[in-house]
Design an enzyme around this catalytic site. Structure first.
Site, PDB file in Angstrom:
ATOM      1  N   GLY A 244       1.136  -1.228   0.463  1.00 28.92           N
ATOM      2  CA  GLY A 244       0.044  -0.247  -0.103  1.00 28.92           C
ATOM      3  C   GLY A 244       0.965   1.227  -0.114  1.00 28.92           C
TER       4      GLY A 244
ATOM      5  N   LYS B   7      -4.175  -8.495   4.521  1.00 30.44           N
ATOM      6  CA  LYS B   7      -4.694  -9.203   4.432  1.00 30.44           C
ATOM      7  C   LYS B   7      -4.792  -9.640   5.774  1.00 30.44           C
ATOM      8  CE  LYS B   7      -3.114 -10.643  -0.269  1.00 30.44           C
ATOM      9  NZ  LYS B   7      -2.085 -11.781  -1.071  1.00 30.44           N
TER      10      LYS B   7
ATOM     11  N   GLU C 230      -0.420  -8.573  -9.644  1.00 27.36           N
ATOM     12  CA  GLU C 230       1.137  -8.801 -10.307  1.00 27.36           C
ATOM     13  C   GLU C 230       1.178 -10.708  -9.762  1.00 27.36           C
ATOM     14  OE1 GLU C 230       2.444  -7.794  -6.195  1.00 27.36           O
ATOM     15  OE2 GLU C 230       1.028  -6.160  -6.027  1.00 27.36           O
TER      16      GLU C 230
ATOM     17  N   ARG D 221       7.397 -15.607  -4.389  1.00 27.87           N
ATOM     18  CA  ARG D 221       7.645 -16.665  -3.302  1.00 27.87           C
ATOM     19  C   ARG D 221       6.946 -17.372  -2.659  1.00 27.87           C
ATOM     20  NH1 ARG D 221       4.460 -13.050  -0.772  1.00 27.87           N
ATOM     21  NH2 ARG D 221       4.517 -11.509  -1.061  1.00 27.87           N
TER      22      ARG D 221
ATOM     23  N   ARG E 117      -5.374 -14.896  10.152  1.00 28.87           N
ATOM     24  CA  ARG E 117      -3.859 -13.941  10.832  1.00 28.87           C
ATOM     25  C   ARG E 117      -3.951 -13.083  12.215  1.00 28.87           C
ATOM     26  NH1 ARG E 117      -0.474 -11.842   5.816  1.00 28.87           N
ATOM     27  NH2 ARG E 117      -1.263 -12.661   3.939  1.00 28.87           N
TER      28      ARG E 117
END
Lengths: 453, 225
Positions: free
Chosen positions: A163, A235, A286, A290, A335
């Site tokens: 961001g 996220k 995008e 990884r 998370r």
């Protein structure tokens, strides 16, 4: 193979677990503030690589490669963050006879530059959002591109991420100021102030596709994930497969991801991020070159061990399977961050009191924390990933509610209360939410300062 | 003093006087030019070991060279640089009041104290005679209970005690070392990094063996003051 794990926290533990299952000896690296963490204890050997600041330890290529050299490692797994998407690090590893568990440096370099990545996507025939296409050199150029794409637009930094260097612009008179501040921010954060213009898609969903490619012609579409629940482009909750996705959209996303892997000669694990609009049309955003934080979601529904496949690929072997995997059941990841909701979710460090996360059927926990452990102030605030699996989405949501209510973290404030609130929201239960979800629902979520429904 | 250094310095000065290094702003005295036109070297090099022995214990080799060549003006230069360094340490590390340091210097000189140490806001300031001020902040050598100082590895790599396999080690137990002297080499990524003494002292212990792997923060040497 002898593997150096060039990371810390839960992802270091995650990688070491698979290596141990495969009988691969491991070496952990750690900064002085991480000396007493599970990764250091679980690895066969551990090397202290510097003081707490990341640039003097986990980001110090010389010390990381030096640690691989002195312990006789011939492979390095970078995890996510730190050196994981640094093509110079991958090049240095190769120059020192160490296999980098990840893509080739050339692809990393191209995908790290958002403008180049977008150009590569167009070449591979992926749909992209309208806008400047390439970079815009000044406000006038940005203005012209914005007129063409139509407001609202997003000004984005080519080197951007998380961001930073990004601004929403609703009308021409806001553009000049937004351009200058975003470009300055990008220059300060990434050392590169180049900007581009992209059409802003409102009410869209963030859907991503997990891929594995062996560089020998084998490509596996492991599955898709829905990651629209975001706070400031970070996220919070991810799930897979993406709920309420039209069959034609899913088919289109998977085919596009496979086409891109082949066009870019991609190797190792990667994630292609897309925006999906209300009609089911999608646009490439995008490629994350990884292993991603939310990879366990796809592991739970695909039965694949993504880290194990990465290690196979780095070893020059072919993938254990190719093609596409139909998902088995449904998985959700929460998370758990050490952040203080009362202060706009600022990261909170400190000594943990009781640390007891849920267990039982269909629950997977990835963490480096334990009762009495320490959350240092120097790094990412992610302390645990609580994942649930169930045969279908309604049962997965019920399991998520159950697991969150069982979980206790004392000593530092966490996002657990917010996660619990989300799990009980009707909008979340229906599975039809967009990236605007948390902004729109903030006034109803107590941990975001809202009143209860 | 190293004869090579002496000859080089002399011939550089001669070059400056005679022109190969560019024109000087003003004319030089005839006798200075005469010296320069001479063979380029004058007299015998001073004995560096003697100069070092006479200087305070934490004088670096570089400063000793200056003192050996210019006993009087060199002393002023070295003093000035030390006070600037001390000031800089105060500015970048912790705020150390210069006025306070000057008062400490007076105390030490006036009362014939051998040394005065105070702690100001987490920074330790030690004042000794003939030394303007030395500020010790974080990252300074770690003092040990028995007056030894640990020299720790600033990086990860392979420890080498000698410049190459056929030569003698840089230092042995019992050796006296000066500040800035090379103690060992740590090799990482085919680069040989020289590790130097942060202060003068005597090698009390060598804590690792030749070609051992070392990690960040590992003790390499113990120095007695």
């Amino acid at each position: 193979m002898k593997l150096l794990v060039a990371n810390r926290g839960e992802i270091a533990v995650r990688v070491i677990r698979t290596a141990r299952e495969l009988g691969i000896p491991t070496v952990a690296v750690y900064s002085t503030s991480d000396a007493q963490t599970p990764a250091v204890e679980m690895a066969d050997e551990a090397v202290c690589i510097g003081p707490p600041p990341a640039r003097e330890s986990y980001l110090d290529m010389r010390n990381v490669i030096g640690a691989a050299e002195v312990t006789g490692c011939d492979a390095v797994h970078p995890g996510y963050g730190f050196l994981s998407e640094n093509p110079d690090f991958a090049t240095e590893c190769a120059r020192n006879g160490i296999r980098f568990v990840g893509p080739d440096p050339g692809v990393m370099r191209r995908m790290g530059d958002k403008i180049q990545a977008k150009e590569a996507a167009v070449e591979a025939g992926l749909p992209v959002l309208g806008g400047s296409g390439g970079g815009v050199i000044d406000v006038a150029a940005a203005m012209a591109s914005a007129e063409e794409a139509g407001y609202p637009i997003l000004l984005k930094a080519s080197a951007g991420g998380g961001g930073r260097g990004m601004r929403r612009v609703d009308s021409p008179d806001e553009l000049e100021r937004a351009f200058e501040s975003a470009s300055q921010e990008a220059l300060a954060a990434f050392g590169d102030g180049s900007m581009y213009v992209e059409k802003l898609l409102e009410g869209a969903r963030h859907v991503e596709v997990q891929v594995l490619a062996d560089g020998l012609g084998g490509v596996l579409i492991v599955g898709d994930r829905e990651c629209s629940i975001q706070r400031r482009h970070q996220k919070v909750v991810e799930e897979g497969p993406a709920p309420n996705l039209l069959d034609s959209t899913r088919e289109g996303l998977h085919a596009a991801a496979e086409r891109a892997c082949r066009a870019w000669d991609y190797k190792s694990a990667g994630t292609l991020e897309f925006l999906v609009d209300a009609k089911g049309d999608f646009y490439f955003l995008e490629l994350n070159a990884r292993l991603q934080v939310e990879h366990p979601v796809t592991e739970l529904v695909s039965g694949m061990d993504i880290v194990a496949e990465q290690l196979r690929i780095a070893d020059g072997q072919v993938l254990s399977r190719t093609g596409r995997i139909g998902p088995n059941g449904h998985a959700i990841e929460c998370r758990i961050n050490a952040e203080d909701p009362a202060f706009d979710f600022r990261p909170a460090a400190g000594r943990l009191g009781l640390f007891q996360l849920a267990a039982g059927p269909g629950v997977r926990v990835d963490t480096f924390c334990r009762t009495g452990g320490y959350v240092p102030p120097y790094y990412d605030s992610l302390i645990a990933k609580l994942c649930v699996w169930a045969p279908d989405r309604p049962r997965a949501v019920a399991r998520m509610q159950r697991a969150l209510s069982e979980s206790i973290v004392e000593g530092v404030p966490t996002t657990l209360p917010l996660l619990e609130e989300i799990s009980r929201e009707e909008v979340f239960g229906s599975g039809s939410y967009t990236t605007a979800y948390l902004t729109e629902r903030a006034e109803f979520l107590p941990s975001l300062g809202g009143g209860s429904r | 003093m190293d004869g090579v250094r002496w000859r080089e310095t002399s011939s550089e000065l001669a070059d400056i006087a005679l022109g190969p290094r560019g024109r000087l702003r003003g004319a030089l005295l005839e006798d200075a030019l005469a010296v320069a036109r001479g063979a380029g070297t004058t007299g015998e090099p001073p004995d560096l070991a003697a100069v070092l022995a006479a200087a305070p214990s934490d004088v670096s080799e570089e400063d000793a060279v200056i003192l050996a060549q210019f006993p009087e003006s060199g002393q002023r230069l070295v003093d000035r640089r030390r006070s600037l360094l001390a000031e800089e340490a105060g500015e970048t590390g912790m705020a150390v009041d210069r006025g306070l340091i000057e008062t400490l210097v007076e105390v030490v000189e006036g009362a014939g104290q051998s040394e005065v140490s105070v702690e100001i806001g987490g920074a330790r300031v030690t004042v000794r005679p003939a030394v303007a001020a030395a500020a010790a902040a974080d990252g300074a050598p770690v003092p040990m209970a028995d007056d030894g100082v640990k020299v720790t590895s600033p990086m990860v790599g392979t420890f080498y005690a000698a410049p190459n396999p056929d030569s003698d080690p840089f230092v042995k137990v019992g050796d006296r070392v000066v500040q800035g002297q090379v103690l060992c080499i740590i090799e990482a990524m085919k680069i040989f990094n020289e590790i130097t003494a942060e202060r003068a002292g005597t090698i009390k212990e060598i804590a690792v063996g030749n070609a051992d792997p070392v990690e960040f923060g590992q003790t390499l040497f113990v120095l007695a003051p």
